[in-house]
Scaffold this motif. Structure first.
Motif, PDB file in Angstrom:
ATOM      1  N   PHE A 162       1.148  10.458   3.090  1.00 18.57           N
ATOM      2  CA  PHE A 162       2.108   9.449   2.648  1.00 18.57           C
ATOM      3  C   PHE A 162       1.733   8.933   1.265  1.00 18.57           C
ATOM      4  O   PHE A 162       2.601   8.804   0.386  1.00 18.57           O
ATOM      5  N   ARG A 163       0.446   8.642   1.059  1.00 20.43           N
ATOM      6  CA  ARG A 163       0.029   8.137  -0.248  1.00 20.43           C
ATOM      7  C   ARG A 163       0.327   9.149  -1.349  1.00 20.43           C
ATOM      8  O   ARG A 163       0.783   8.789  -2.442  1.00 20.43           O
ATOM      9  N   GLN A 164       0.047  10.433  -1.085  1.00 21.91           N
ATOM     10  CA  GLN A 164       0.278  11.463  -2.098  1.00 21.91           C
ATOM     11  C   GLN A 164       1.742  11.540  -2.501  1.00 21.91           C
ATOM     12  O   GLN A 164       2.067  11.781  -3.666  1.00 21.91           O
ATOM     13  N   GLN A 165       2.629  11.304  -1.542  1.00 19.36           N
ATOM     14  CA  GLN A 165       4.050  11.441  -1.829  1.00 19.36           C
ATOM     15  C   GLN A 165       4.693  10.162  -2.368  1.00 19.36           C
ATOM     16  O   GLN A 165       5.623  10.236  -3.181  1.00 19.36           O
ATOM     17  N   PHE A 166       4.193   8.985  -1.921  1.00 18.78           N
ATOM     18  CA  PHE A 166       4.968   7.776  -2.181  1.00 18.78           C
ATOM     19  C   PHE A 166       4.198   6.602  -2.787  1.00 18.78           C
ATOM     20  O   PHE A 166       4.821   5.634  -3.232  1.00 18.78           O
ATOM     21  N   SER A 167       2.879   6.640  -2.818  1.00 22.44           N
ATOM     22  CA  SER A 167       2.136   5.488  -3.322  1.00 22.44           C
ATOM     23  C   SER A 167       2.345   5.293  -4.815  1.00 22.44           C
ATOM     24  O   SER A 167       2.458   6.273  -5.573  1.00 22.44           O
ATOM     25  N   ILE A 217       6.026  -1.669   4.246  1.00 18.89           N
ATOM     26  CA  ILE A 217       4.894  -1.389   5.135  1.00 18.89           C
ATOM     27  C   ILE A 217       5.382  -0.730   6.413  1.00 18.89           C
ATOM     28  O   ILE A 217       4.792   0.252   6.903  1.00 18.89           O
ATOM     29  N   MET A 218       6.478  -1.236   6.972  1.00 23.07           N
ATOM     30  CA  MET A 218       6.966  -0.715   8.238  1.00 23.07           C
ATOM     31  C   MET A 218       7.586   0.674   8.078  1.00 23.07           C
ATOM     32  O   MET A 218       7.554   1.483   9.009  1.00 23.07           O
ATOM     33  N   VAL A 219       8.115   0.984   6.908  1.00 20.26           N
ATOM     34  CA  VAL A 219       8.579   2.346   6.635  1.00 20.26           C
ATOM     35  C   VAL A 219       7.398   3.312   6.666  1.00 20.26           C
ATOM     36  O   VAL A 219       7.483   4.405   7.245  1.00 20.26           O
ATOM     37  N   GLN A 220       6.289   2.933   6.036  1.00 19.48           N
ATOM     38  CA  GLN A 220       5.108   3.781   6.083  1.00 19.48           C
ATOM     39  C   GLN A 220       4.641   3.969   7.526  1.00 19.48           C
ATOM     40  O   GLN A 220       4.273   5.077   7.929  1.00 19.48           O
ATOM     41  N   GLY A 234      13.265   8.238  -0.467  1.00 15.56           N
ATOM     42  CA  GLY A 234      12.624   9.413   0.119  1.00 15.56           C
ATOM     43  C   GLY A 234      11.699   9.030   1.260  1.00 15.56           C
ATOM     44  O   GLY A 234      11.629   9.724   2.290  1.00 15.56           O
ATOM     45  N   ALA A 235      10.984   7.911   1.093  1.00 14.21           N
ATOM     46  CA  ALA A 235      10.096   7.449   2.154  1.00 14.21           C
ATOM     47  C   ALA A 235      10.896   7.078   3.398  1.00 14.21           C
ATOM     48  O   ALA A 235      10.505   7.405   4.530  1.00 14.21           O
ATOM     49  N   GLU A 236      12.043   6.407   3.205  1.00 16.54           N
ATOM     50  CA  GLU A 236      12.877   6.055   4.343  1.00 16.54           C
ATOM     51  C   GLU A 236      13.447   7.304   5.007  1.00 16.54           C
ATOM     52  O   GLU A 236      13.556   7.362   6.247  1.00 16.54           O
ATOM     53  N   ALA A 237      13.802   8.296   4.214  1.00 19.93           N
ATOM     54  CA  ALA A 237      14.348   9.538   4.778  1.00 19.93           C
ATOM     55  C   ALA A 237      13.314  10.236   5.656  1.00 19.93           C
ATOM     56  O   ALA A 237      13.642  10.752   6.734  1.00 19.93           O
ATOM     57  N   PRO A 282      -5.136  -2.294  -1.863  1.00 16.13           N
ATOM     58  CA  PRO A 282      -5.373  -1.381  -0.741  1.00 16.13           C
ATOM     59  C   PRO A 282      -5.249   0.070  -1.183  1.00 16.13           C
ATOM     60  O   PRO A 282      -4.770   0.368  -2.285  1.00 16.13           O
ATOM     61  N   THR A 283      -5.666   0.964  -0.316  1.00 11.02           N
ATOM     62  CA  THR A 283      -5.692   2.382  -0.691  1.00 11.02           C
ATOM     63  C   THR A 283      -4.300   2.961  -0.909  1.00 11.02           C
ATOM     64  O   THR A 283      -4.166   3.983  -1.589  1.00 11.02           O
TER      65      THR A 283
END
Length: 562
Positions: A98-103, A387-390, A73-76, A127-128
């Motif tokens: 991003f954190r709310q959805q994928f962390s 990291i690079m996806v984020q 999902g993060a890549e999408a 990290p956060t």
């Protein structure tokens, strides 16, 4: 670039497994409730390269990486916000979104932290975005915790540490932990992509240009030597181009980078960078850094204990930082610059990049380092890719220099692209040779490749160029087709088939773009250096490599964003 060079595609476990059989103590750690992390052994950790057992009392710092809760999902999201044909194009996520959805969850982080503490490690930092948990301890603790033994292996003239077999974690953490960075010394093979000069021109401790050199292309000609390429005299190399020459040749006018922020990731931090950059700016007729325009940051949670036997080269990175800062500032003198320096040159660049992305410290990030090729354990590549996806999901442009060894076929014996430049989530910046005329005008430009031929009185007939031009290959801009990553959608129908035919395969092709890098045209930088008389003083010299082209392009992109 300096010397360093997705996910579970790399192998190398079979050879390491042979060693595991020889090191019988590893069997004592075997447990049925363990989960193996495949891709955790570097391909160079083989029985052939084995030198000795590692010292169990050595300290080791490492990071246990967790998976995004929905990696696909993060890549999408990263693809859709970057695709002009998508309705989500340009609708980048904030770090908080991003954190709310994928962390990873706090419960997952807590489980990893509790396990590490129970193994006796000092848990340092998370990290956060909850992407990793960093910890420190002895190698004996690591051997027990990850059910492995550690050996020392001969690699490229160095002796590096690695697990002798694939590491494992408790099965309760199998769905949480993706990889561990720091247990092996793969990061020792990273290098910056900065090239100062032909190796024949041995510099004094302070690097200086060898005279004569030209203020612009072909200002001074080398009469008295035959030209093996045609009529006319050969030109002496420029002394190093200035920002005005680069911008003039590339047709850049009217912008200064106001309101933009560029991050630079390197190792260490030059103690004279501000005074050097300001003096260099004054000499170029550029504004100096204003208050708070330039900041230096050390990412929290990076490893500070000096590991036994690991080579440290802070001075070698001072020139890299100087080049990067002055290249960005030269192109975009009003842009803010955030320098993030790892406290060592072998282990913490991943944490530095994560810090920039997760805190969204800049919208452009330049990285002038990489590994020679892609022969790294999958467990090392996977966290970087996350990291690079984020970064892509947040609209951060991440730039990597493509390397200085062409397609690596003459250095590693195999044609391949350098990583992380080969990642489909970054922009790979290659290098050119640029001719700038007397009025800062563009004369011509070619792909950069340097070979050496000497005017020699010992070759026949005498005198003559020896070996015959173009001579012996030295270095050139990195490029090629990845062995790990498929051709991304944005390259399909764009990359000529001739590129794939030359490399014998399809895949992610690099570079994406290129700018001046040739050290024989190069860029003039200013740095405080130690001279033979024992004095340290500011001086200027020419430098090149794709370590130059990446920060130049980052500065140019700041102008484009403006």
């Amino acid at each position: 670039m300096l010397r360093f060079k997705r996910s579970g595609f790399l192998v190398g476990v079979s050879a390491a497994a042979l060693i595991a059989g020889a090191l019988s103590t590893s069997a004592a750690f075997a447990q049925s409730d363990r989960a193996t992390l495949t891709g955790s052994v570097p391909p160079w950790a083989t029985s052939t390269n084995f030198k000795s057992y590692a010292n169990s009392s050595d300290y080791v710092g490492f990071r246990v990486y967790l998976a995004w809760t929905n990696p696909s999902g993060a890549e999408a999201v990263a693809r859709s916000v970057s695709d002009p044909s998508s309705s989500s194009y340009g609708k980048f996520l904030t770090p908080q979104q991003f954190r709310q959805q994928f962390s990873p969850s706090q419960a997952s982080v807590g489980a990893v932290q509790s396990w590490l503490k129970a193994q006796g490690f000092d848990v340092q930092y998370t990290p956060t975005n909850n992407l990793y948990v960093s910890a420190e301890g002895t190698l004996a603790q690591a051997a027990a915790a990850f059910s492995v033994t550690f050996g020392m292996y001969a690699v490229n003239g160095m002796t590096l540490r690695s697990p002798s077999s694939a590491i494992s974690v408790p099965s309760s953490l199998a769905s949480i932990v993706t990889s561990v960075i720091g247990l092996d010394d793969s990061a020792q093979l990273v290098h910056n992509n900065a090239v100062k000069t032909d190796p024949d021109a041995t510099p004094t401790p302070a690097f200086v240009n060898a005279p004569p050199c030209s203020a612009f292309w072909a200002q001074q000609l080398a009469t008295g030597y035959t030209n093996p390429y045609g009529k006319g005299a050969l030109p002496y190399a420029p002394c190093g181009y200035t920002p005005q020459q680069v911008k003039g040749a590339y047709g850049i006018t009217g912008y200064d980078g106001s309101g933009q922020t560029v991050a630079i990731i390197d190792a260490y931090a030059s103690p004279t960078i501000v005074s050097d950059a300001n003096q260099w700016s004054t000499n170029r007729g550029l504004p100096q850094f204003t208050a708070n325009q330039f900041t230096q940051v050390v990412a929290p949670g990076t490893y500070r204990h000096p590991e036994s036997g690991n080579f440290q080269d802070p001075q070698g990175w001072y020139g890299e930082e100087t080049l990067d800062v002055e290249a960005v500032h030269g192109m975009a003198p009003a842009a803010n610059v955030v320098y993030v320096g790892a406290p060592n040159n072998f282990q913490d660049l991943d944490a530095a990049l994560n810090h920039v992305v997760d805190r969204h410290l800049a919208q452009i990030v330049t990285n002038s380092y990489g590994w020679n090729g892609e022969l790294l354990p999958a467990g090392y590549i996977t966290p970087y890719e996350a990291i690079m996806v984020q970064g892509a999901a947040e609209g951060i442009g991440i730039y990597f220099s493509s390397g200085d060894n062409s397609d690596e076929s003459l250095t590693t014996g195999t044609a391949q692209a350098d990583w992380p430049a080969s990642s489909p989530w970054v922009t790979a910046v290659g290098g050119t040779s640029l001719a700038v005329g007397v009025s800062n005008n563009y004369l011509f430009e070619t792909g950069w490749g340097t070979s050496r031929s000497r005017w020699n009185t010992t070759c026949s007939p005498t005198p003559t160029w020896c070996p015959p031009p173009p001579g012996k290959w030295l270095y050139g801009a990195g490029g090629g087709v990845s062995r790990l990553f498929a051709e991304p959608s944005y390259q399909q129908g764009v990359v000529p088939n001739s590129v794939f035919k030359a490399q014998g395969r399809t895949g992610r092709a690099i570079p994406d773009i290129a700018a001046v890098a040739d050290p024989n045209t190069g860029y003039l930088i200013g740095q405080t250096q130690a001279f033979p008389d024992g004095m340290s003083k500011y001086s200027e010299y020419r430098i090149g490599g794709t370590s130059l082209s990446s920060p130049l392009m980052a500065g140019i992109m700041a102008l484009a964003d403006q």
